[in-house]
Design a protein around this motif. Structure first.
Motif, short mmCIF file in Angstrom:
data_model
loop_
_atom_site.label_atom_id
_atom_site.label_comp_id
_atom_site.label_asym_id
_atom_site.label_seq_id
_atom_site.Cartn_x
_atom_site.Cartn_y
_atom_site.Cartn_z
N ARG A 65 0.84 -1.20 0.00
CA ARG A 65 0.00 0.00 0.00
C ARG A 65 0.87 1.25 0.00
NH1 ARG A 65 -4.16 1.55 -2.46
NH2 ARG A 65 -5.63 2.85 -1.31
N GLU A 66 1.95 1.22 0.77
CA GLU A 66 2.87 2.34 0.81
C GLU A 66 3.53 2.56 -0.55
OE1 GLU A 66 5.32 5.48 2.01
OE2 GLU A 66 3.52 4.63 2.95
N MET A 67 3.75 1.49 -1.29
CA MET A 67 4.34 1.59 -2.62
C MET A 67 3.36 2.17 -3.63
SD MET A 67 6.53 -1.33 -4.66
CE MET A 67 5.13 -2.35 -5.15
N GLY A 68 2.07 2.19 -3.28
CA GLY A 68 1.08 2.79 -4.17
C GLY A 68 0.22 1.82 -4.92
N VAL A 69 0.27 0.54 -4.56
CA VAL A 69 -0.56 -0.46 -5.23
C VAL A 69 -2.03 -0.22 -4.88
CG1 VAL A 69 -1.11 -2.92 -5.38
CG2 VAL A 69 1.28 -2.16 -5.33
N ASP A 70 -2.90 -0.30 -5.89
CA ASP A 70 -4.33 -0.08 -5.69
C ASP A 70 -5.14 -1.37 -5.68
OD1 ASP A 70 -4.15 2.79 -5.72
OD2 ASP A 70 -3.90 2.67 -7.89
N VAL A 71 -4.84 -2.27 -6.62
CA VAL A 71 -5.66 -3.47 -6.81
C VAL A 71 -4.76 -4.70 -6.74
CG1 VAL A 71 -7.35 -4.63 -8.29
CG2 VAL A 71 -7.12 -2.13 -8.38
N ALA A 117 -8.48 -7.57 5.55
CA ALA A 117 -7.34 -6.69 5.85
C ALA A 117 -6.99 -5.83 4.64
CB ALA A 117 -6.13 -7.53 6.28
N ALA A 118 -7.04 -6.43 3.46
CA ALA A 118 -6.75 -5.67 2.24
C ALA A 118 -7.77 -4.56 2.05
CB ALA A 118 -6.73 -6.60 1.03
N HIS A 119 -9.05 -4.87 2.23
CA HIS A 119 -10.09 -3.86 2.08
C HIS A 119 -9.92 -2.74 3.11
CE1 HIS A 119 -13.03 -6.72 -0.20
NE2 HIS A 119 -12.31 -5.98 -1.04
N GLU A 120 -9.57 -3.09 4.33
CA GLU A 120 -9.39 -2.07 5.37
C GLU A 120 -8.26 -1.10 5.03
OE1 GLU A 120 -8.83 -4.20 8.99
OE2 GLU A 120 -10.91 -4.92 9.07
N LEU A 121 -7.25 -1.58 4.29
CA LEU A 121 -6.14 -0.72 3.89
C LEU A 121 -6.43 0.06 2.62
CD1 LEU A 121 -3.05 -3.02 4.65
CD2 LEU A 121 -3.67 -0.89 5.81
N GLY A 122 -7.58 -0.19 2.00
CA GLY A 122 -7.95 0.55 0.81
C GLY A 122 -7.71 -0.17 -0.50
#
Length: 459
Positions: A65-71, A117-122
């Motif tokens: 997520r920090e790296m900018g991955v969306d999906v 967990a993935a959904h909670e992180l966006g």
């Protein structure tokens, strides 16, 4: 016969060899809003960690997520067939139970925990779907043998066939019959199961060109009735799949072209030829998936370094900024994955290699911050900047006041090139944050295997 006796499907299949001059560019308002600036990251659970489990991968979510991955697109995580299995662990794409969870990766609870967990992180979460074939020990083989394609000469179920209905060496899977309405409905219900019970946000459909247009039109309509925001990616370049309401198709041709340009010195003018064909054949708002690596390329065609040498970053910049394209990263790409992962065995990614996350974080942020680079027709127009060097590709993307200008040098030497056709503006060098003045025409120097991305204006 299996799939192509359906007359409409047969006509469309033949059209793939002789494309009409223009696809009707009807409004495709079905693209979910969350895909407008999205990128995609392919997850290979088996090879991601020494444990090869959902729980072990889950620890990587904050980093990604920090790296900018969306999906996050997960390769198949259903149980793998045992009968006729290849290798020790088998192919992910030999599905024994469409609704099951591979115990090699963990439990149903583990998968729920990972997705939550993935959904909670966006993140949005996509799963691989394999509609063309099943494992030989899927329950349908005994409960519904008519679900399978039988060879007209022998009367026996055949192993998997390709999307041209040709025989293959996929001996670990059995071909399904897309003339059987009951089988097609069972497939739909299995897909709905994952939407309703695991809140899956989308499907990457393996070999989507192997089924009929009518099947996908009806199936996607059913899926979106349950979740209007579902995202559909077809592993195919059959343009008619966009008319079935697939959001995105694979840019296989562009990937192979990029291998030739970045790895074999082919003239960059071939990119222009490709874009001209795309404008002719594909709807203006159809997304295309662009990448330098994925599980197929890595395991079967060699590493990125083997295919394009030192041009990994230069080529990815193109994938991240090209018109209509959504960029894809593969597991381990952020550490320069430099081995072909074995497909049927455990072969853990070596995460000790130097990190390239800073580069990929900046490259992925282009898509999320620059309106001109938005996906599909949300993005800006692309205009070629001409140069006098067949190894340098340059272009601008413009939407409103936002301009993104890209220069890429695919040669292994520093070059100084003359250019013309740029937007005369003051820019910011995206990767160095230095201010740059660029005139409409002039000269520019690029390092070997280098790239320059300039941004201007409101996003």
């Amino acid at each position: 016969m299996k799939k192509l006796l359906n007359l409409a499907a047969a006509v469309l299949f033949l059209a793939s060899c002789s494309q009409p001059e223009k696809v009707v560019d009807a409004p495709h308002e079905f693209h979910p809003e969350w895909t407008k600036n999205a990128n995609l990251y392919e997850v290979n659970i088996r090879q991601y960690t020494p444990e090869g489990t959902f729980a072990a991968f889950q620890t990587h979510l904050p980093r990604l997520r920090e790296m900018g991955v969306d999906v996050l697109w997960f390769m198949p995580f259903q149980p793998i067939g045992v009968k006729n299995r290849k290798g020790t662990l088998g192919s992910y794409y030999s599905i024994q139970d469409y609704r099951g969870v591979n115990p090699e990766f963990g439990t149903e609870e583990d998968l729920h925990n990972l997705i939550n967990a993935a959904h909670e992180l966006g993140f949005k979460v996509m799963m691989d779907w394999v509609p063309n074939h099943t494992a030989w020990d899927h329950p349908w083989m005994t409960e519904s043998p008519d679900f399978y394609y039988h060879d007209p000469e022998t009367g026996l179920v055949t192993n998997g066939r390709d999307d041209h209905n040709n025989p293959t060496d996929w001996t670990d899977v059995a071909e399904l019959d897309y003339e059987n309405p009951a089988m097609m409905e069972a497939q739909r219900q299995d897909m709905l199961y994952w939407i309703d019970n695991y809140q899956i946000d989308g499907f990457r459909v393996d070999m989507a060109g192997g089924q009929t247009q009518d099947y996908w039109t009806e199936t996607i309509q059913h899926l979106r009735a349950h979740n209007p925001e579902i995202f559909m990616l077809a592993e195919s370049e059959y343009y008619y799949l966009h008319e079935c309401r697939f959001d995105m198709t694979y840019g296989w041709e562009f990937h192979h072209l990029l291998n030739n340009v970045a790895g074999k010195g082919q003239d960059v003018a071939t990119i222009d030829d490709y874009l001209a064909r795309q404008a002719k054949d594909f709807p203006a708002d159809g997304y295309r998936l662009y990448f330098i690596d994925n599980h197929d390329e890595n395991s079967w065609n060699g590493t990125v370094e083997k295919r394009i040498g030192n041009n990994a970053h230069a080529a990815f910049v193109v994938c991240a900024t090209m018109s209509q394209g959504m960029p894809l990263m593969y597991s381990g790409q952020e550490v320069g994955l430099n081995k072909s992962l074995r497909f049927f065995e455990r072969d853990t990614i070596d995460w000790s290699a130097p990190s390239q996350e800073d580069f990929y974080k900046k490259a992925l942020a282009l898509k999320s911050t620059q309106g001109a680079l938005a996906n599909g027709s949300w993005g800006g127009t692309q205009t070629r900047i001409t140069t006098n060097n067949p190894s340098v590709y340059a272009y601008s993307r413009v939407k409103g006041d936002n301009i993104v200008t890209v220069f890429v040098n695919f040669s292994n030497e520093e070059v100084t090139v003359s250019y013309s056709g740029a937007q005369d503006e003051d820019y910011l060098n995206w990767f160095t944050e230095e201010e740059v003045e660029l005139e409409e025409a002039g000269e520019i120097t690029l390092p070997a295997n280098g790239y320059l991305v300039l941004t201007h204006g409101e996003c």
